[in-house]
Each structure stands twice: as structure tokens, then as C-alpha cells.
Enzyme design. Sequence first.
Site, PDB file in Angstrom:
ATOM      1  N   SER A 110      -9.160  -1.358   7.146  1.00 52.01           N
ATOM      2  CA  SER A 110      -8.656  -1.097   5.794  1.00 52.01           C
ATOM      3  C   SER A 110      -8.088  -2.310   5.079  1.00 52.01           C
ATOM      4  O   SER A 110      -7.919  -2.287   3.860  1.00 52.01           O
ATOM      5  CB  SER A 110      -7.587   0.006   5.842  1.00 52.01           C
ATOM      6  OG  SER A 110      -8.153   1.221   6.265  1.00 52.01           O
ATOM      7  N   LYS A 148       0.848  -1.192   0.000  1.00 58.79           N
ATOM      8  CA  LYS A 148       0.000   0.000   0.000  1.00 58.79           C
ATOM      9  C   LYS A 148       0.885   1.243   0.000  1.00 58.79           C
ATOM     10  O   LYS A 148       1.938   1.262   0.650  1.00 58.79           O
ATOM     11  CB  LYS A 148      -0.896  -0.039   1.244  1.00 58.79           C
ATOM     12  CG  LYS A 148      -1.913   1.079   1.361  1.00 58.79           C
ATOM     13  CD  LYS A 148      -2.753   0.854   2.616  1.00 58.79           C
ATOM     14  CE  LYS A 148      -3.769   1.957   2.852  1.00 58.79           C
ATOM     15  NZ  LYS A 148      -4.566   1.697   4.076  1.00 58.79           N
ATOM     16  N   SER A 176      -9.402   1.293   3.155  1.00 63.19           N
ATOM     17  CA  SER A 176      -8.704   2.196   2.252  1.00 63.19           C
ATOM     18  C   SER A 176      -7.656   1.523   1.371  1.00 63.19           C
ATOM     19  O   SER A 176      -7.049   2.172   0.517  1.00 63.19           O
ATOM     20  CB  SER A 176      -8.019   3.296   3.081  1.00 63.19           C
ATOM     21  OG  SER A 176      -7.065   2.744   3.987  1.00 63.19           O
TER      22      SER A 176
END
EC number: 3.5.1.-
Length: 460
Positions: A169, A71, A146
Site C-alpha cells: 500500500s 493516511k 491503498s
Amino acid sequence: MYRKQPLESLCRDLRNGTVSAAEIREQALSAEARLKHLNCFIRDGDAEEQFSKASDAFKGGALWGIPVSFKDNICVKDLPVTAGTPGMTGCIATHDAFIVKKLKSLGAVVAGKNNMHELSFGITSVNVQWGTAGNPAAPGYCAGGSSGGCVSRPWSAGLYRSPSDTGGSVRIPAAFCGIAGFRPTTGRWASSGIIPVSHTKDAPGLLTRTVKDAAFLYGLISGSNTGEPSCEVRKLPCRVGLPASLWTGLDDHVERACFTAIRRMQDAGFDCVELDDGGIYALNETLTFTIPLYEFFTDFPRALLGLGWEQKIDAVFSHIADPHVRKIIHAHLAEELISRAEAASAVRDIGRLRLQMNALFQRQNIGLLAYPRHRVTSPCQVPPLSHVTGRSFFAEVIVNTDLASNAALPSVSLPVAPPGALPVGLSFDAPTGQDLFLLKTAAHIEMLLGTSEPDIRTYW
């Protein structure tokens, strides 16, 4: 070619020379080019240049030649880190985050940085700058967030992902896209080198094709000195608690898929019992926003200062691209919406919650909690903060993920929807520190349910 192969088996084939690291790398690059419309990567330059090659220096490593992507709030030395926001353009990491360093030491190769919701402030992975992350299991539907870019890539060529999780997330995208998502006990793995939201809640995690793969990776990353009780001495099937508050207000499809899974577990000998968790649920609801929104405004600037990017702080806040994220952050910059007293009270209460949760496991003699990862199915129109049944989409989705984050519990989501249906995740949590037991038990349940293969026929 390698989509259905267990990670441990693929690693063995790499060591034996049955499969070459170069072949896996080429297949992964080819898949990325073919599926560019899913917006899974944030690339500054050529993918070929940013996708590392297996190093002979780590050839004996357990993960040698296995591609791993991260990420884009996780620092990878010599690669850009944007946290999904335009104000961090030009920031190049000078060192590796803990999780990156650990995976590299095992021989894994860096495949690149994944798209995300801007500054981790959302659960849809709509990104104004780099495009909305697509859902490979349900084209046109929300991928979750996210860490949505980490799941928006079908599971080809042994490619694995390491995202971060504050309030869900990792596990929300896993549930929406029909794969496994694991968040360890808070603090089990250091969060150093991760652009933070909240130091109290942030944790690096794993997104894998199956829970079995996550268990294999966890064992390699954590090593043998975890201090955890041996899984062999724990009785299986175990007693599983179903928190009543987390089984309410479910979409019909979610309810049907999750209860079908529970019934199959019961048929296999698991003792599944309903728990009255009303007091714990009410306490947890008071904590969802207070701590992360209060801590972000010190944790985020302090992280940039530590990385030598303090000159970027004003630019980040001034150039937020997502109007909803900008509204939230600018409102808190303009006015103290959470007082110091409220923040101190929330920290006290999160300590109470953690004690109460671990006491619940002991008092009820349960090994795991089980509940639907999300109450609603992924929407076909990807909303930034749209409303579902009178509540914000964010609140509707995060309501079942935030308990494990606040209580510091290890948590894993596994897919339970039937083939061809919209993905649904069933969540399992264990007491603090019992990560390996959680993963091995969930892998056993995954095998019983036969739901370990995500349905991504559209792309294959």
C-alpha cells in the site's frame, strides 16, 4: 518554491531562519486548495483549522516546521479517523499512533489525513465516500493504493506523508506516481495506533520525493540504536540479485525502463545476477490472501474495542460504501472461507518464507534484490477490480509487492521511467533488519540514475 529542495537542506534552512514555518504552511494550504480535485485529503471541517502550526516547544527539533500528513487509518490525536469508510464517521482519535508521536516529537506539524481505499481493501484508492485519489504525475491514471491520497498531492512546500503498508500500500502508489516509497522491516516501527488489516503484515511507511529524503527521515525516526551494521563497512557497489519470477510478464514500457536502470547500475560497477527463486515464489503465492483476510476479522474489531469504538463495529460492516469491498467482507462474515487450519498453516509457511529469504541473501552473497515494482503500467481508466490479461487488476499489481511484506524485508521503490513517460518503479529489498543499508544504497543508485525528480509538470 521548495519542491526540489532536499528535506535535510530544507530543515537546515528552517533552523537558520532562511525559511519560515509559516511560509511553508501557507504554501501547502494554497496548493491543497488549488488541487482539491485530486481528493488527497479527507477533511471534516476547515483545512486551515486541521493544519497545525509549528510549536515553539519543539523549535529545536530536526523536523521543526515540516508538514507531514497521515493516511486516514492512522490515529492523530483530536482528528477524525475514518479508515476511508462511512461507518467510522464521528470517530475522533484520543491519542497519537507511534509514528505520529515520533514525528511530532521531532517538530513536524500535522497537515491532515489522507484519502485511501476503503478499509485498505484495494489498490486503486477509488473511494465512494470521498472521491477517487488522483495521480499528479499522470492525470486520469490510477494513483495506486491503498494509500493513494498520500501520493495524490504534488511535492510542494516540503510536505511529507506517512501511510501504512500491508501488501504494497505504500510502494504501489509510489511506483504509479513516480516518487519514493519505503516499507521498513516488519516490526521496526510499531504499528500501534493504526487501524489494522493484519498484525502479521502491517507496517507504517514513508512516501517521500526521493529515497535520499526517506533515508534522512528513517535516521531521525529510528535514531542511532537500531542495531544495524554500519553502512560504511558495506562494500559499494554491491552484488544485486534479480529474482527471475519477478521479472516475467512485464509490460514493454515497464521492462524497458527497469532493464535500462539495471544496465546503468552494471555500468557503475554493480554485479547484477539472475536468481532462481521459483520455490520461494510458489510458497509466497500461497500466502497473499490467507493471512490478511483471516486476521482482519479479529484485528479490526479488536482495534476498535481498544480505541473505545466497539459500538461502531456493526455500523462499519453494515455501511461499507464500495460494492467490491462490501462483497469481499460480507462473504467472509457469512461463511468461514478460510479455516483455522488453513490460517495456522499459512503462519507456519510465512515463517518458512522468512527463513528462506534471508538464507537466499547469504547463500548467493547478495546485498539487495532488485525487480520491477509492478508488472503493468497504471491504467488510464481507474478500475475497482477490473481484469488485465485475464487476471484481476489487484492480483496483477500486488504480485511483485507482497513478497517483501510476507518475508518481513525492508523494501523501497524508486522511479526509473524517462521524463514524460508513465511512471515505473524499480524495487529494492534488503535482508531483514538492514533498512539503513537499503536506503543509503538505493539513494546512491537514485543518484546514479538521475531519476529522483517526479514529473509533475502538468500542475506546475
